[in-house]
Design a protein around this motif. Structure first.
Motif, PDB file in Angstrom:
ATOM      1  N   GLY A   1       0.800  -1.217   0.000  1.00 58.19           N
ATOM      2  CA  GLY A   1       0.000   0.000   0.000  1.00 58.19           C
ATOM      3  C   GLY A   1       0.832   1.266   0.000  1.00 58.19           C
ATOM      4  O   GLY A   1       0.346   2.339  -0.370  1.00 58.19           O
ATOM      5  N   PHE A   2       2.074   1.176   0.447  1.00 60.85           N
ATOM      6  CA  PHE A   2       2.958   2.336   0.419  1.00 60.85           C
ATOM      7  C   PHE A   2       3.278   2.739  -1.016  1.00 60.85           C
ATOM      8  O   PHE A   2       3.109   1.960  -1.959  1.00 60.85           O
ATOM      9  CB  PHE A   2       4.294   2.010   1.106  1.00 60.85           C
ATOM     10  CG  PHE A   2       4.256   1.976   2.599  1.00 60.85           C
ATOM     11  CD1 PHE A   2       4.114   3.140   3.336  1.00 60.85           C
ATOM     12  CD2 PHE A   2       4.388   0.774   3.281  1.00 60.85           C
ATOM     13  CE1 PHE A   2       4.099   3.112   4.723  1.00 60.85           C
ATOM     14  CE2 PHE A   2       4.380   0.729   4.664  1.00 60.85           C
ATOM     15  CZ  PHE A   2       4.231   1.900   5.387  1.00 60.85           C
ATOM     16  N   VAL A   3       3.788   3.954  -1.156  1.00 65.78           N
ATOM     17  CA  VAL A   3       4.553   4.288  -2.344  1.00 65.78           C
ATOM     18  C   VAL A   3       6.007   4.384  -1.900  1.00 65.78           C
ATOM     19  O   VAL A   3       6.307   4.824  -0.786  1.00 65.78           O
ATOM     20  CB  VAL A   3       4.098   5.603  -3.017  1.00 65.78           C
ATOM     21  CG1 VAL A   3       2.701   5.459  -3.569  1.00 65.78           C
ATOM     22  CG2 VAL A   3       4.197   6.779  -2.068  1.00 65.78           C
ATOM     23  N   TYR A   4       6.882   3.920  -2.764  1.00 65.10           N
ATOM     24  CA  TYR A   4       8.312   3.921  -2.463  1.00 65.10           C
ATOM     25  C   TYR A   4       8.961   5.051  -3.245  1.00 65.10           C
ATOM     26  O   TYR A   4       8.816   5.146  -4.468  1.00 65.10           O
ATOM     27  CB  TYR A   4       8.927   2.579  -2.864  1.00 65.10           C
ATOM     28  CG  TYR A   4      10.435   2.561  -2.848  1.00 65.10           C
ATOM     29  CD1 TYR A   4      11.131   2.591  -1.650  1.00 65.10           C
ATOM     30  CD2 TYR A   4      11.161   2.529  -4.042  1.00 65.10           C
ATOM     31  CE1 TYR A   4      12.518   2.584  -1.633  1.00 65.10           C
ATOM     32  CE2 TYR A   4      12.543   2.515  -4.032  1.00 65.10           C
ATOM     33  CZ  TYR A   4      13.215   2.550  -2.823  1.00 65.10           C
ATOM     34  OH  TYR A   4      14.583   2.543  -2.809  1.00 65.10           O
ATOM     35  N   TRP A   5       9.683   5.895  -2.522  1.00 63.09           N
ATOM     36  CA  TRP A   5      10.323   7.029  -3.170  1.00 63.09           C
ATOM     37  C   TRP A   5      11.737   6.719  -3.634  1.00 63.09           C
ATOM     38  O   TRP A   5      12.057   6.826  -4.797  1.00 63.09           O
ATOM     39  CB  TRP A   5      10.335   8.238  -2.226  1.00 63.09           C
ATOM     40  CG  TRP A   5       9.050   8.998  -2.250  1.00 63.09           C
ATOM     41  CD1 TRP A   5       8.054   8.970  -1.312  1.00 63.09           C
ATOM     42  CD2 TRP A   5       8.592   9.885  -3.271  1.00 63.09           C
ATOM     43  NE1 TRP A   5       7.016   9.786  -1.683  1.00 63.09           N
ATOM     44  CE2 TRP A   5       7.319  10.367  -2.887  1.00 63.09           C
ATOM     45  CE3 TRP A   5       9.135  10.322  -4.477  1.00 63.09           C
ATOM     46  CZ2 TRP A   5       6.586  11.259  -3.662  1.00 63.09           C
ATOM     47  CZ3 TRP A   5       8.413  11.214  -5.254  1.00 63.09           C
ATOM     48  CH2 TRP A   5       7.153  11.674  -4.845  1.00 63.09           C
ATOM     49  N   LYS A   6      12.596   6.326  -2.700  1.00 68.40           N
ATOM     50  CA  LYS A   6      13.994   6.148  -3.084  1.00 68.40           C
ATOM     51  C   LYS A   6      14.791   5.579  -1.925  1.00 68.40           C
ATOM     52  O   LYS A   6      14.287   5.442  -0.809  1.00 68.40           O
ATOM     53  CB  LYS A   6      14.604   7.486  -3.503  1.00 68.40           C
ATOM     54  CG  LYS A   6      14.725   8.484  -2.347  1.00 68.40           C
ATOM     55  CD  LYS A   6      15.125   9.883  -2.781  1.00 68.40           C
ATOM     56  CE  LYS A   6      16.157   9.943  -3.843  1.00 68.40           C
ATOM     57  NZ  LYS A   6      16.531  11.301  -4.240  1.00 68.40           N
ATOM     58  N   GLU A   7      16.059   5.286  -2.202  1.00 68.32           N
ATOM     59  CA  GLU A   7      17.010   4.929  -1.158  1.00 68.32           C
ATOM     60  C   GLU A   7      17.743   6.182  -0.714  1.00 68.32           C
ATOM     61  O   GLU A   7      18.317   6.901  -1.535  1.00 68.32           O
ATOM     62  CB  GLU A   7      18.036   3.916  -1.674  1.00 68.32           C
ATOM     63  CG  GLU A   7      17.483   2.550  -1.974  1.00 68.32           C
ATOM     64  CD  GLU A   7      18.566   1.598  -2.459  1.00 68.32           C
ATOM     65  OE1 GLU A   7      19.754   2.004  -2.478  1.00 68.32           O
ATOM     66  OE2 GLU A   7      18.231   0.469  -2.825  1.00 68.32           O
ATOM     67  N   ILE A   8      17.706   6.439   0.570  1.00 71.11           N
ATOM     68  CA  ILE A   8      18.583   7.444   1.155  1.00 71.11           C
ATOM     69  C   ILE A   8      19.841   6.699   1.584  1.00 71.11           C
ATOM     70  O   ILE A   8      19.769   5.551   2.034  1.00 71.11           O
ATOM     71  CB  ILE A   8      17.908   8.118   2.363  1.00 71.11           C
ATOM     72  CG1 ILE A   8      16.589   8.762   1.930  1.00 71.11           C
ATOM     73  CG2 ILE A   8      18.822   9.148   3.005  1.00 71.11           C
ATOM     74  CD1 ILE A   8      15.708   9.157   3.086  1.00 71.11           C
ATOM     75  N   VAL A   9      20.983   7.299   1.430  1.00 66.70           N
ATOM     76  CA  VAL A   9      22.246   6.635   1.748  1.00 66.70           C
ATOM     77  C   VAL A   9      22.859   7.255   2.994  1.00 66.70           C
ATOM     78  O   VAL A   9      23.000   8.483   3.074  1.00 66.70           O
ATOM     79  CB  VAL A   9      23.237   6.741   0.570  1.00 66.70           C
ATOM     80  CG1 VAL A   9      24.594   6.155   0.951  1.00 66.70           C
ATOM     81  CG2 VAL A   9      22.675   6.024  -0.652  1.00 66.70           C
TER      82      VAL A   9
END
Length: 349
Positions: free
Chosen positions: A126-134
């Motif tokens: 159900g989430f939306v995934y934005w990105k990987e933070i490093v």
């Protein structure tokens, strides 16, 4: 309204909400106990299964200390479902992990190349995934990146997967997706730097909102949430490495860092064999007797158990014992110094 028209209620005013709470609990049980849409932010670092890969290759020692039980990959979808259920609308979820676990989660959640108009990607939970933070791991002075596990181009970073439920703007759109910080200088497994956790909390919450970490470990999420005037709920099956400043919030019968009141210069304990055979200094032998490792007949069962462990397991157990045992009145100075060492991040030579 005149005073004569005021109602006199037959009950006291409700108490203010808890500022912070720490519980001993399995992470999944803790999440299941929470009401739907009752949490404002989840920040957590589960003990992911891919650590077993590094252990098998000999490229990490983190699992040889028996610090924690890993979460099988097949339970990760359950984790995301429960976090999604307890989060309010328009809220965020940050998940610390390594590259291998990040790939597994993306595959499980059906995160592919297709993107929404805003650039995010849909997840099965159900989430939306934005990105990987490093999180780029630096030396203590922040001057350079510091390599870690692996063989080829040693890993010097960890991923923080950024999920969103609904839509919520970050507090500061100028923060980059690479957060540079040194490893935390405190003992314990996989402790995350306060600066990184503080940034995530500040970006995704407002004062008085509730932050939850079901795999709290050292409790850095609670420390930073409290500093930012957020409420927090922390849980873990083992609180032995909980930050001493949070010890008063833990259950009375929990094993926590009771040595928090120790104020002394850290001193490394001697090799335990020297205590057992009596070759240690008089101060060291006196300290060992004070903490129950020696008696009139020599080594006690407590010391014998420590001696049976492998060296790397022994250090973790030694720190745990010195941290979690409540200091006694009028302890020898050397024992207080050992407790200070156990609370510090300094490694044995």
């Amino acid at each position: 309204m005149s005073e004569s028209n005021l109602l006199e209620l037959p009950f006291a005013a409700p108490p203010p909400p808890e500022r912070g709470r720490v519980v001993v609990s399995d992470a999944f049980d803790l999440l299941r106990s929470l009401a739907p849409e009752s949490v404002d932010l989840v920040v957590t670092d589960p003990p992911y299964e891919s650590l077993q890969i590094h252990r098998a290759r000999g490229t990490t020692t983190r699992l040889t200390t028996n610090w924690f039980t890993t979460v099988p990959n097949e339970r990760l979808p359950e984790l995301l479902r429960e976090v999604y259920r307890v989060l309010r609308s328009d809220r965020h979820f940050y998940l610390f992990c390594d590259e291998v676990t990040a790939d597994i989660i993306k595959q499980q959640q059906g995160i592919g190349a297709a993107r929404l108009v805003n650039g995010a990607r849909k997840c099965a939970s159900g989430f939306v995934y934005w990105k990987e933070i490093v999180w780029a791991k630096t030396t203590l002075d922040g001057a350079r990146i510091r390599g870690g596990t692996g063989y080829h181009y040693r890993a010097a970073s960890e991923r923080i997967l950024f999920f969103e439920k609904g839509k919520r703007a970050l507090s500061d759109l100028g923060i980059p997706d690479v957060l540079m910080a040194a490893r935390a200088g405190v003992p314990g497994p996989a402790v995350k730097p306060g600066a990184v956790v503080r940034t995530l909390i500040a970006q995704s919450t407002s004062p008085e909102e509730l932050v939850v970490d079901p795999f709290c470990g050292s409790g850095v999420t609670g420390v930073e949430a409290r500093g930012l005037h957020r409420r927090f709920l922390l849980g873990d099956i083992d609180l032995a490495y909980l930050d001493p400043s949070l010890a008063e919030l833990a259950p009375r019968d929990a094993i926590v860092a009771r040595a928090a009141a120790v104020v002394a210069e850290p001193v490394d304990p001697p090799e335990l064999e020297a205590l057992a055979d009596g070759s240690a200094s008089a101060d060291e032998l006196d300290a060992a007797r004070a903490c129950g490792w020696l008696d009139a007949d020599g080594a006690t069962a407590v010391l014998d158990k420590l001696l049976e462990m492998r060296p790397i397991e022994r250090e973790a157990a030694l720190r745990r014992a010195l941290r979690t045992e409540a200091p006694r009145p009028r302890e020898p100075d050397r024992l207080r110094a050992w407790r200070a060492w156990a609370l510090s991040g300094r490694r044995r030579p």
